[in-house]
Design an enzyme around this catalytic site. Structure first.
Site, short mmCIF file in Angstrom:
data_model
loop_
_atom_site.label_atom_id
_atom_site.label_comp_id
_atom_site.label_asym_id
_atom_site.label_seq_id
_atom_site.Cartn_x
_atom_site.Cartn_y
_atom_site.Cartn_z
N HIS A 13 -3.51 -5.63 1.26
CA HIS A 13 -2.88 -5.77 2.59
C HIS A 13 -2.91 -7.23 3.06
O HIS A 13 -3.87 -7.64 3.72
CB HIS A 13 -3.67 -4.95 3.61
N GLU B 181 -1.44 -8.53 5.51
CA GLU B 181 -1.46 -8.59 6.98
C GLU B 181 -2.88 -8.42 7.53
O GLU B 181 -3.10 -8.60 8.73
CB GLU B 181 -0.48 -7.55 7.57
N CYS C 45 0.83 -1.20 0.00
CA CYS C 45 0.00 0.00 0.00
C CYS C 45 0.87 1.26 0.00
O CYS C 45 1.55 1.52 -0.97
CB CYS C 45 -1.00 -0.05 1.16
#
Lengths: 229, 82
Positions: free
Chosen positions: A202, A204, A86
């Site tokens: 993302h 994560e 990002c």
């Protein structure tokens, strides 16, 4: 497996990334403040998401000129692996470690939703080592400037050179596959040597345990196992 | 020496902000407005002996930070104090 996560003023995915990496590897990443001009030797540097320096001037522009990024450029020039997620992707583009740029989403809105990604056929890279071409992963995006832009010649050369790592594909039939107008549905790219990757989604945030998807864990596991070899 | 830098999107680069503003203008009845493009202006003082030198320094600043030359053009105007 030694890793480092950079932190800039305005980074906000650093902790999630730290927890994700630690869960996978059992080893906590080093957290590196942007003013550090040296990095201890690591297998991978991760540049997390967020709004470094408030997105002033252009997203990632100021972070790209921070002392820690000079150390990352050094690390990359020695063949070190780097993953930017990002805002981290935006920073890698501003640094010139990856080609092209990211502009405002074509819909003019911040987009926060799940996307489905397809792993592309690429040049040899440790970052996608466990993921076969065509593997699909559901991983969320959350950004305002994720619309990958490059001229036609560069887009052609990225495709022909196997540098397109991830593309958006259809997930929810009621919505466009591509969340932001990104050229040729590009969600992530690789450097020419296959050692630096930038991506808007993302991983994560897709680690299972209450997240809607666990595919980010599969993705990060592949990245971390690949660079540890 | 005061310097004015104008940064604009290159022709061919989509400007979704400009497009949204254009449609808002049209909604207000300004249907004669078209091709709206939004850029930015940066004013700064440069410590330089003459305007040629100031312009040269400003160009270096644009190339290394102020503009993203993948998508942006810049122009520099030195505002002579005399």
């Amino acid at each position: 497996m030694r890793s480092a996560i950079l932190i800039f003023p305005g980074s906000n995915c650093d902790r999630d990334m730290m927890v994700a990496v630690e869960r996978i590897t059992g080893r906590r990443p080093a957290l590196v403040w942007h003013k550090e001009s040296q990095l201890d030797p690591v297998d991978i540097v991760i540049i997390p998401g967020g709004f470094s320096f408030g997105d002033y001037l252009r997203c990632g522009a100021l972070a790209a000129r921070a002392p820690a990024m000079e150390a990352v450029v050094d690390h990359a020039s020695r063949g070190g692996a780097v993953l930017g997620v990002c805002n981290g992707f935006q920073i890698l583009l501003e640094t010139g470690l990856l080609p092209g740029t990211l502009v405002r989403n074509s819909g003019l809105k911040f987009v926060c939703r799940e996307t489905r990604l397809a792993v592309q056929e690429t040049i040899e890279t440790p970052l996608l080592s466990n993921l076969a071409t065509g593997t699909e992963l559901v991983i969320p995006v959350a950004h305002n400037e994720g619309n990958y832009f490059a001229d036609v010649a560069l887009l052609d050369s990225l495709e022909q050179g196997g540098q397109v790592a991830l593309r958006y594909v259809q997930n929810d039939p009621a919505r466009a596959a591509n969340p932001n107008g990104s050229a040729r549905d590009i969600a992530g790219i690789l450097s020419a040597n296959g050692r630096v990757m930038g991506m808007m989604p993302h991983p994560e945030r897709a680690m299972g345990n209450g997240h809607a998807s666990e595919d980010g864990r599969e993705f990060l596991t592949s990245v971390l196992e690949g660079v540890a070899r | 020496m005061q310097v004015k830098i104008n940064i604009s999107l290159k022709t061919g680069v989509l400007d979704p902000q400009g497009r949204a503003v254009e449609s808002a203008l049209s909604g207000l009845g300004f249907t004669d407005a078209s091709d709206v493009r939004i850029g930015k202006q940066i004013m700064l003082d440069i410590d330089a002996e003459d305007s040629a030198r100031a312009e040269q320094r400003a160009a270096r600043m644009c190339e290394s930070l102020l503009a993203n030359t993948v998508i942006e053009d810049y122009s520099i105007e030195v505002i002579d104090p005399s």
